[in-house]
Scaffold this motif. Structure first.
Motif, short mmCIF file in Angstrom:
data_model
loop_
_atom_site.label_atom_id
_atom_site.label_comp_id
_atom_site.label_asym_id
_atom_site.label_seq_id
_atom_site.Cartn_x
_atom_site.Cartn_y
_atom_site.Cartn_z
N TYR A 58 0.86 -1.17 0.00
CA TYR A 58 0.00 0.00 0.00
C TYR A 58 0.90 1.24 0.00
N ALA A 59 0.64 2.12 -0.96
CA ALA A 59 1.55 3.25 -1.18
C ALA A 59 1.10 4.50 -0.44
N ASP A 60 0.50 4.35 0.73
CA ASP A 60 -0.05 5.50 1.43
C ASP A 60 0.50 5.63 2.85
N GLY A 61 1.76 5.26 3.02
CA GLY A 61 2.34 5.38 4.36
C GLY A 61 3.84 5.55 4.31
N PRO A 62 4.46 5.87 5.45
CA PRO A 62 5.91 6.09 5.49
C PRO A 62 6.72 4.86 5.13
N ILE A 367 8.27 -2.88 8.94
CA ILE A 367 9.14 -1.84 8.41
C ILE A 367 9.19 -0.65 9.35
N ASN A 368 8.04 -0.17 9.77
CA ASN A 368 8.01 1.01 10.65
C ASN A 368 8.68 0.76 11.99
N SER A 369 8.47 -0.43 12.56
CA SER A 369 9.12 -0.73 13.84
C SER A 369 10.62 -0.89 13.67
#
Length: 390
Positions: A58-62, A367-369
């Motif tokens: 999904y291309a809607d996040g960091p 990824i974010n963590s």
């Protein structure tokens, strides 16, 4: 000499942590228990490239910005416009082109917020009725792998539903070659940055001599750290991968509002993952409470009968599996992502993965963590270096 940072685990979270750390110039050593890197991002080898369940970006996040900036998601595939006619929803045992009216009404309510401390079914039923509440929960089982998604926090499920089915066109992306392509690029980048990678190396004791990022499944992290608080809620689903000879009767995407199943064609946007003249499909069905896995797989095959006519006589590749604890964290009523196991475990130990305290969905949490864990570990190394020079 700069103190190295150790990463335990070479899946999506571990590779992200290693790359994010190495880009700062701090040395990194990575240990992976399996012979290959990639974790649940790995795919089967050609000619049929299949994943463990639905895999999209999904291309809607960091998380996606981070991947895109490094070229890890280059070379996108796009489905033809004709595929739109082969999308459907299973309701009352029939495949329909459009979702029920109740679901359409819910989809339009983007501005509506849901409470954290109430389960989704209770909250949704009060607004759209019992039937629609069940259908909404089943629609988003593709992301939860849970046969009773309605039991989860209303805020959690509603956020997923609006992201996947809301009025705004979802930013879904497919990398040609599958997630394996992204994993291979990440491994190449880590190697280029000088990350010391050792596969087939199962770590049974917490490494010493610098910060450690534990990027494993939560069960493995619990054993390694001896921390009995490291538990999370995840899903259980039966999986079926099929390559069949092409047939215009086949559906490309079907959301199962009756039982929570999901069916998707991956060759519609990437013809490199199956031989010419074949279509590759991936199906899933959440396993019910007290249901045997064999019975769940039987229901999944009945679902396949509805979306791929005569698939048994056309099959060229088939793989079955059961996915347990592979969906990322699922938040129960009264909890949010902030209530999951913390990334910073103290004493220079950090946790990364898809069931820890970071926002996102499934692999996005990894990824974010991992990015947060890497930044914290690097800061700890730099602080130690500054103190030692005084």
């Amino acid at each position: 000499m700069t103190t190295p940072i150790t990463v335990v685990g070479g899946g999506l979270a571990g590779l992200t942590a290693a790359i994010a750390t190495a880009e700062t110039g701090v040395p990194v050593r990575l240990f992976e228990a399996h012979k290959t890197l990639g974790g649940r991002g790995r795919a089967t080898p050609p000619p049929h490239v299949a994943h463990d369940g639905a895999h999209v970006f999904y291309a809607d996040g960091p998380h996606y910005t981070w991947l895109k900036e490094r070229g890890f998601v280059a070379g996108l595939g796009w489905p033809p416009l004709s595929s739109a006619a082969r999308v459907g929803f299973r309701t009352d045992g029939r495949i329909r082109k459009l979702p029920p009216v109740g679901m359409l009404r819910a989809q339009s309510r983007k501005a509506l917020s849901a409470p954290v401390d109430v389960d989704f079914h209770t909250w949704a039923a009060a607004r759209w009725g019992e039937r629609t509440a069940t259908q909404l929960a089943n629609a988003i089982s593709v992301a939860t792998y849970d046969a009773n998604t309605g039991r989860l926090s209303a805020a959690f499920v509603w956020g997923l539903f609006q992201r996947v089915f809301g009025p705004k066109v979802p930013g879904v992306r497919w990398v040609r070659g599958g997630w394996q392509q992204t994993i291979d690029r990440m491994v190449a980048r880590a190697t280029e940055l000088g990350v010391s990678i050792e596969t087939g190396a199962r770590i049974t004791e917490l490494p010493t001599g610098g910060p450690v990022i534990v990027a494993t499944e939560l069960d493995s992290a619990r054993r390694l750290l001896g921390d009995e608080s490291l538990y999370g809620t995840s899903g259980l689903a039966a999986l079926l991968d099929l390559a069949v000879t092409e047939d215009r009767r086949d559906r490309h995407i079907v959301s199962d509002l009756d039982e929570g199943g999901f069916h998707e064609c991956y060759t519609m946007q990437d013809d490199t993952i199956a031989p010419a003249g074949e279509s590759l499909y991936q199906l899933q069905m959440p396993v019910r409470d007290n249901e045997s896995r064999a019975d769940a797989h039987e229901r999944l095959e009945l679902f396949a009968d509805a979306v791929l006519p005569d698939w048994r006589s056309r099959t060229t590749f088939r793989r079955t599996a059961t996915a347990k604890n592979r969906t990322g964290a699922l938040d129960l009523p009264g909890t949010t992502w902030r209530d999951r196991p913390a990334i910073d475990r103290g004493n220079g130990v950090y946790l990364a993965g898809d069931m820890v305290a970071a926002p996102g969905m499934r692999g996005e949490i990894s990824i974010n963590s991992a990015i947060t864990a890497a930044a914290s570990a690097v800061a700890a190394v730099q602080a130690t270096g500054q103190r030692s020079t005084r």
